[in-house]
Design a protein around this motif. Sequence first.
Motif, mmCIF file in Angstrom:
data_model
loop_
_atom_site.group_PDB
_atom_site.id
_atom_site.type_symbol
_atom_site.label_atom_id
_atom_site.label_comp_id
_atom_site.label_asym_id
_atom_site.label_seq_id
_atom_site.Cartn_x
_atom_site.Cartn_y
_atom_site.Cartn_z
ATOM 1 N N ASN A 1 7.355 1.101 -3.525
ATOM 2 C CA ASN A 1 6.135 1.402 -4.271
ATOM 3 C C ASN A 1 4.922 1.692 -3.394
ATOM 4 O O ASN A 1 3.817 1.858 -3.912
ATOM 5 N N ALA A 2 5.117 1.766 -2.097
ATOM 6 C CA ALA A 2 3.989 2.006 -1.185
ATOM 7 C C ALA A 2 3.361 3.369 -1.457
ATOM 8 O O ALA A 2 4.055 4.379 -1.521
ATOM 9 N N ARG A 3 2.050 3.371 -1.616
ATOM 10 C CA ARG A 3 1.306 4.628 -1.806
ATOM 11 C C ARG A 3 0.670 5.103 -0.510
ATOM 12 O O ARG A 3 0.450 6.286 -0.335
ATOM 13 N N VAL B 1 7.824 -3.589 -2.774
ATOM 14 C CA VAL B 1 6.695 -3.082 -1.986
ATOM 15 C C VAL B 1 7.104 -1.856 -1.179
ATOM 16 O O VAL B 1 6.361 -0.873 -1.104
ATOM 17 N N THR C 1 0.032 -0.670 -2.401
ATOM 18 C CA THR C 1 0.861 -0.371 -3.562
ATOM 19 C C THR C 1 -0.112 -0.186 -4.726
ATOM 20 O O THR C 1 -1.313 -0.378 -4.559
#
Length: 162
Positions: A40-42, A37, A78
């Motif tokens: 991969n956090a957007r 997480v 994510t």
Amino acid sequence: MKPLYERSSTITDTGHLDVPIRTAIATHAENNQLGDVLANARAVCETRSVRLYRNGLLARLTGSGDPDREHRTIAILTPTYLVIVVAGDKRGIHVRSARLQAISFNPNRAAGIDSGISVVAHWSGEIASQAVSAFYLGLGDDEAGQAFLIAFREAVVAAKTH
């Protein structure tokens, strides 16, 4: 009706989160097979919420009110999940997550008195044994809070249409 909290949000990234919060997120992600997480956090939004009034008499008697005068909420998007962390001195750190595909929104009954959104999902984490339930994601009524809310709504729509 008066707002219950004063909220302010900031857009941040996972590298700026406190170590105990990062550790709680990583542990939750591992326990619930969410992948990395933190990497991969957007989108990441941190909201500081300060309660404006004491808990009411019934809440004080039953212990059902907010235990902290001030708490932080970190919402992380994510590609697949929404991860929410709520942290306060008395409550500690609690992490929950839900698949974006399975999220729906309740009409904001607090509109006009609070900023944020009621998120309905089957949550993993602290309340994983419960059925589908709503969680109110408080966000600041500021540029950062509104930007995250738009990104969140768009991510849910994209997850459901792909």
